[in-house]
Write an enzyme that holds these catalytic residues in place. Structure first.
Site, PDB file in Angstrom:
ATOM      1  N   ARG A 106       0.740  -1.395   0.086  1.00 44.65           N
ATOM      2  CA  ARG A 106       0.136  -0.012   0.053  1.00 44.65           C
ATOM      3  C   ARG A 106       0.988   1.289  -0.154  1.00 44.65           C
ATOM      4  O   ARG A 106       0.346   2.493   0.022  1.00 44.65           O
ATOM      5  CB  ARG A 106      -0.940   0.093   1.221  1.00 44.65           C
ATOM      6  CG  ARG A 106      -1.827  -1.234   1.033  1.00 44.65           C
ATOM      7  CD  ARG A 106      -3.037  -1.250   2.214  1.00 44.65           C
ATOM      8  NE  ARG A 106      -2.872  -0.705   3.452  1.00 44.65           N
ATOM      9  CZ  ARG A 106      -3.635   0.096   3.940  1.00 44.65           C
ATOM     10  NH1 ARG A 106      -4.932   0.219   3.759  1.00 44.65           N
ATOM     11  NH2 ARG A 106      -3.358   0.563   5.198  1.00 44.65           N
ATOM     12  N   ASP A 107       2.088   1.174  -0.127  1.00 44.37           N
ATOM     13  CA  ASP A 107       2.832   2.627  -0.278  1.00 44.37           C
ATOM     14  C   ASP A 107       4.004   2.347  -1.002  1.00 44.37           C
ATOM     15  O   ASP A 107       5.334   2.480  -0.427  1.00 44.37           O
ATOM     16  CB  ASP A 107       3.303   2.903   1.077  1.00 44.37           C
ATOM     17  CG  ASP A 107       3.532   4.402   1.130  1.00 44.37           C
ATOM     18  OD1 ASP A 107       3.433   5.176   0.176  1.00 44.37           O
ATOM     19  OD2 ASP A 107       4.360   4.825   2.047  1.00 44.37           O
ATOM     20  N   ILE A 108       4.037   1.795  -2.051  1.00 46.70           N
ATOM     21  CA  ILE A 108       5.082   1.524  -3.146  1.00 46.70           C
ATOM     22  C   ILE A 108       5.695   2.996  -3.700  1.00 46.70           C
ATOM     23  O   ILE A 108       4.930   3.676  -4.234  1.00 46.70           O
ATOM     24  CB  ILE A 108       4.622   0.836  -4.317  1.00 46.70           C
ATOM     25  CG1 ILE A 108       4.139  -0.626  -3.815  1.00 46.70           C
ATOM     26  CG2 ILE A 108       5.940   0.397  -5.140  1.00 46.70           C
ATOM     27  CD1 ILE A 108       5.033  -1.489  -3.147  1.00 46.70           C
ATOM     28  N   THR A 124       0.995   7.393  -0.310  1.00 46.91           N
ATOM     29  CA  THR A 124       1.351   8.421  -0.858  1.00 46.91           C
ATOM     30  C   THR A 124       0.921   8.999  -2.157  1.00 46.91           C
ATOM     31  O   THR A 124       0.671   8.055  -2.808  1.00 46.91           O
ATOM     32  CB  THR A 124       3.115   8.309  -1.225  1.00 46.91           C
ATOM     33  OG1 THR A 124       3.676   7.968   0.199  1.00 46.91           O
ATOM     34  CG2 THR A 124       3.659   9.652  -1.466  1.00 46.91           C
TER      35      THR A 124
END
Length: 189
Positions: free
Chosen positions: A76-78, A143
Site C-alpha cells: 500500500r505504499d510503493i 503516498t
C-alpha cells in the site's frame, strides 16, 4: 489500533526482513534490515537509471510483490523511498508500516470502517465540489503521487494498487524525476 502484518515467515531476497516491532516514546516502530546502499529515491535524485537497471529493478520488485500478494498482503505504499539497497546493490522493498492483509481491508470496507491514517483525502469525485460541501467519506492510505486512480476513487484495495505504484516508480527511474507533482493535493490528483 494498528494491525501489524508478520511477513517474517515469507522470506524473499527482495523483501527487507522485519526483525521486530518496538515502541519508542509511544511511537510504534518496525525494526528492519540495515540497507547501507541507500534508497531508490536517493539514486533517482542523481538522475535517471539506465534501462537495464530499471528492468532489473522492476523484475525484483514484481517478484517481491508476487510473494506478498500470494500471502494476501498489500504493501500500500510503493514508492522510491520504500525501496532500499544492500551494500551489494540488492534492491529490497521495505517499510511495511501500512501493509495490511487484504481480507482485513475487505472486511473493513464491508463494515464501513477503513483505517484512519494521518493524511486523509476525499475521493477524486469530490474535487469538483465546493470546499464547504466536501465530506470525508473515504480515507486514502499511501503516498498521493503513487496512488492508483481506483485508490483515489475510494475502491477496495487490491494487488493492482501496488502494481500501479510500482509502474509509477519504474517510470520515474527512466525520467529521473517524479511523475506526479504539484503545489497541493488537488493538483497532484
Amino acid at each position: 489500533p494498528p494491525v501489524y502484518v508478520d511477513i517474517n515467515y515469507m522470506y524473499h531476497r527482495h523483501l527487507a526482513p522485519v526483525y521486530g516491532m518496538e515502541t519508542w516514546h509511544g511511537t510504534p516502530m518496525l525494526v528492519l534490515e540495515l540497507l547501507e546502499g541507500g534508497t531508490l529515491a536517493q539514486r533517482i535524485e542523481k538522475g535517471p537509471l539506465s534501462p537495464l537497471e530499471t528492468v532489473d529493478l522492476g523484475i525484483a520488485m514484481a517478484e517481491a510483490l508476487a510473494q506478498l500478494h500470494a500471502s494476501d498482503i498489500l504493501h500500500r505504499d510503493i514508492k522510491p523511498s520504500n525501496i532500499g539497497y544492500t551494500r551489494d546493490n540488492v534492491p529490497k522493498l521495505m517499510d511495511f508500516g501500512i501493509a495490511r492483509v487484504a481480507f482485513d481491508l475487505r472486511r473493513d470496507q464491508i463494515l464501513g470502517s477503513l483505517a484512519v491514517e494521518d493524511d486523509l483525502l476525499p475521493p477524486t469525485g469530490v474535487w469538483n465540489q465546493s470546499p464547504s460541501s466536501i465530506s470525508l467519506s473515504k480515507h486514502l492510505v499511501g503516498t498521493l503521487s503513487y496512488l492508483s486512480p481506483e485508490a483515489l476513487n475510494g475502491e477496495t484495495p487490491d494487488a493492482s494498487f501496488d502494481l500501479w505504484g510500482l509502474s509509477i516508480v519504474l517510470y520515474e527511474c527512466m525520467l529521473g524525476r517524479k511523475v506526479f507533482t504539484g503545489a497541493d493535493a488537488k493538483q497532484i490528483m
